[in-house]
Design a protein around this motif. Structure first.
Motif, PDB file in Angstrom:
ATOM      1  N   ASP A  12     -11.271  93.054  67.491  1.00 35.54           N
ATOM      2  CA  ASP A  12     -11.262  93.522  66.107  1.00 35.54           C
ATOM      3  C   ASP A  12     -10.034  94.389  65.865  1.00 35.54           C
ATOM      4  OD1 ASP A  12     -11.693  94.789  63.694  1.00 35.54           O
ATOM      5  OD2 ASP A  12     -13.858  94.936  64.017  1.00 35.54           O
ATOM      6  N   ALA A  23     -22.849  91.942  64.683  1.00 37.19           N
ATOM      7  CA  ALA A  23     -22.645  91.723  63.250  1.00 37.19           C
ATOM      8  C   ALA A  23     -23.936  91.813  62.455  1.00 37.19           C
ATOM      9  CB  ALA A  23     -21.954  90.382  63.018  1.00 37.19           C
ATOM     10  N   TYR A 133     -20.273  89.385  54.428  1.00 40.10           N
ATOM     11  CA  TYR A 133     -19.938  90.286  55.537  1.00 40.10           C
ATOM     12  C   TYR A 133     -19.877  89.519  56.855  1.00 40.10           C
ATOM     13  CZ  TYR A 133     -20.431  93.524  59.347  1.00 40.10           C
ATOM     14  OH  TYR A 133     -20.233  94.180  60.542  1.00 40.10           O
ATOM     15  N   HIS A 137     -16.654  89.323  59.065  1.00 37.21           N
ATOM     16  CA  HIS A 137     -16.731  89.847  60.433  1.00 37.21           C
ATOM     17  C   HIS A 137     -16.380  88.769  61.438  1.00 37.21           C
ATOM     18  CE1 HIS A 137     -18.748  90.708  64.249  1.00 37.21           C
ATOM     19  NE2 HIS A 137     -18.581  91.987  63.953  1.00 37.21           N
ATOM     20  N   HIS A 142     -15.410  93.982  61.695  1.00 38.54           N
ATOM     21  CA  HIS A 142     -16.371  94.717  60.869  1.00 38.54           C
ATOM     22  C   HIS A 142     -15.757  95.260  59.583  1.00 38.54           C
ATOM     23  CE1 HIS A 142     -19.400  97.589  59.631  1.00 38.54           C
ATOM     24  NE2 HIS A 142     -18.504  98.569  59.741  1.00 38.54           N
ATOM     25  N   GLY A 145     -14.914  92.627  57.003  1.00 38.00           N
ATOM     26  CA  GLY A 145     -16.126  92.091  56.386  1.00 38.00           C
ATOM     27  C   GLY A 145     -16.710  93.057  55.377  1.00 38.00           C
TER      28      GLY A 145
END
Length: 388
Positions: A12, A23, A133, A137, A142, A145
């Motif tokens: 990420d 998630a 989201y 994601h 994260h 999203g």
């Protein structure tokens, strides 16, 4: 072009190591952000409407499309309305899933059909936020999203997401279908695409996205499996089934196009929209509207170019491209263009990704400004011309 992203969830760019398995647990934050932004919009609408002497509830539940959906839920199809210019407008222009759900809600609750539509849109908006989201994601992590959901909730015409219209329902089905395609869950994607096709004509964009993903995956593996083929068959059934039903009822295979033509809707490659824009460049103050239309169109096209440059998965590019083409290249009531672009939420991914890389306080400030602007614009819009 790939079906899914190159990242696995452990790289990420905004948050560091983050498992894909986390998630679903972290999606609540996106749903909460969506609910907060839309609640702000509703509060501003209620205050604005009170000062303007109008009824916020009626503005949300008893406007143009919502009235047509309620009529279908009450009495089925066959209602027509003669417009002042002589056109005969048929309720068959409106797809059936929302009125079916409205009727189902009223059957098990004390709500009327209009309020059932509001409830469905409210729940669908939360589901759309959840699905968006997960999609964001899956692609970028994260924060991306979360910001994708926040940006979509804070769109200038985001108030439509809270109306008894079909936009929120369609967005929820499309978001989850696209996420299923990215995860190669072909049967689930096909079922969701079929339901999207029963919600709005642009549902065929979801089916096309599934087909594009399936073709890419089949080329990669060199052997399509039964689940993929099943999803490809299921995807267009909703839209195709309704269009064929209209054809049977109206006595012609292209009867649905005739129904849309009676409403003044048709695909002309953007000629009518271009003329509409030019007509708003001829004097003051309409020139401001013309400039705003040009700016909005350029922004949308620029965002799509950024999606292409960012190598978004092919299913998202296909879906977004079709949604944009149908919104910008069709004739009809041009005040509807902004809300017709609401389902094109992948356009916001490049912005969400860019914001995910700046400081949290700066990103939050941007979202806050957009949310307030959306709330004020939505309240003034609904108390003015509003969506048809």
């Amino acid at each position: 072009m790939r079906v899914g992203p190159g990242r696995t969830g452990h790289d990420d760019p905004a948050t560091g190591s983050l498992s894909v398995a986390s998630a679903p647990r972290r999606a609540w934050s996106a749903v909460a952000v969506f609910a907060a932004i839309r609640t702000l919009g509703l509060l501003v609408l209620a205050l604005w409407s009170r000062l303007a002497g109008s009824d916020a509830h009626d503005l949300l539940s008893a406007r143009w499309d919502s009235i047509w959906y309620v009529r279908v839920a009450e009495s089925g199809y066959d209602f027509t309305l003669t417009a002042p210019d002589g056109r005969v407008l048929s309720d068959m222009a409106f797809f059936p899933l929302l009125p079916w759900l409205e009727r189902a809600v009223t059957a098990v609750s004390p709500l009327g059909l209009g309020d059932a539509g509001l409830l469905i849109s409210g729940l669908a908006g939360l589901l759309a936020a959840w699905g968006m989201y997960l999609m964001g994601h899956h692609l970028y992590g994260h924060r991306a999203g979360l910001l994708l959901v926040a940006l979509w909730a804070a769109m200038p015409v985001g108030i439509v997401q809270s109306m008894a219209y079909s936009e929120a329902l369609f967005a929820a089905l499309a978001a989850w279908a696209l996420y299923a395609v990215l995860r190669r869950r072909w049967v689930a994607a096909g079922l969701l695409a079929s339901l999207a096709g029963l919600t709005r004509p642009v549902g065929l964009a979801v089916a096309a996205a599934l087909w594009a993903g399936a073709v890419v995956e089949a080329r990669r593996t060199r052997r399509p499996d039964a689940r993929m083929l099943t999803g490809m068959v299921l995807a267009p059934l909703g839209a195709a089934g309704y269009v064929l039903w209209v054809g049977v009822r109206r006595g012609g295979p292209f009867a649905y196009l005739d129904v849309q033509g009676e409403w003044g809707n048709g695909f002309d490659g953007g000629l009518a929209y271009g003329k509409f824009v030019l007509d708003h460049l001829g004097g003051w103050p309409v020139v401001l509207a013309g400039i705003a239309l040009i700016a909005g169109t350029v922004l949308a096209l620029g965002a799509y170019a950024a999606c292409v440059r960012g190598r978004q998965p092919l299913p998202l590019l296909v879906y977004t491209g079709i949604v944009m083409a149908l919104a910008l290249c069709s004739s009809g009531y041009f005040g509807s263009k902004p809300r017709l672009l609401l389902p094109a939420f992948p356009l916001l991914l490049p912005v969400a990704l860019a914001l995910s890389r700046v400081r949290r306080a700066r990103a939050a400030a941007v979202v806050a400004v957009l949310a307030v602007g959306s709330a004020v614009y939505g309240a003034s819009w609904l108390n003015g011309s509003g969506p048809p």
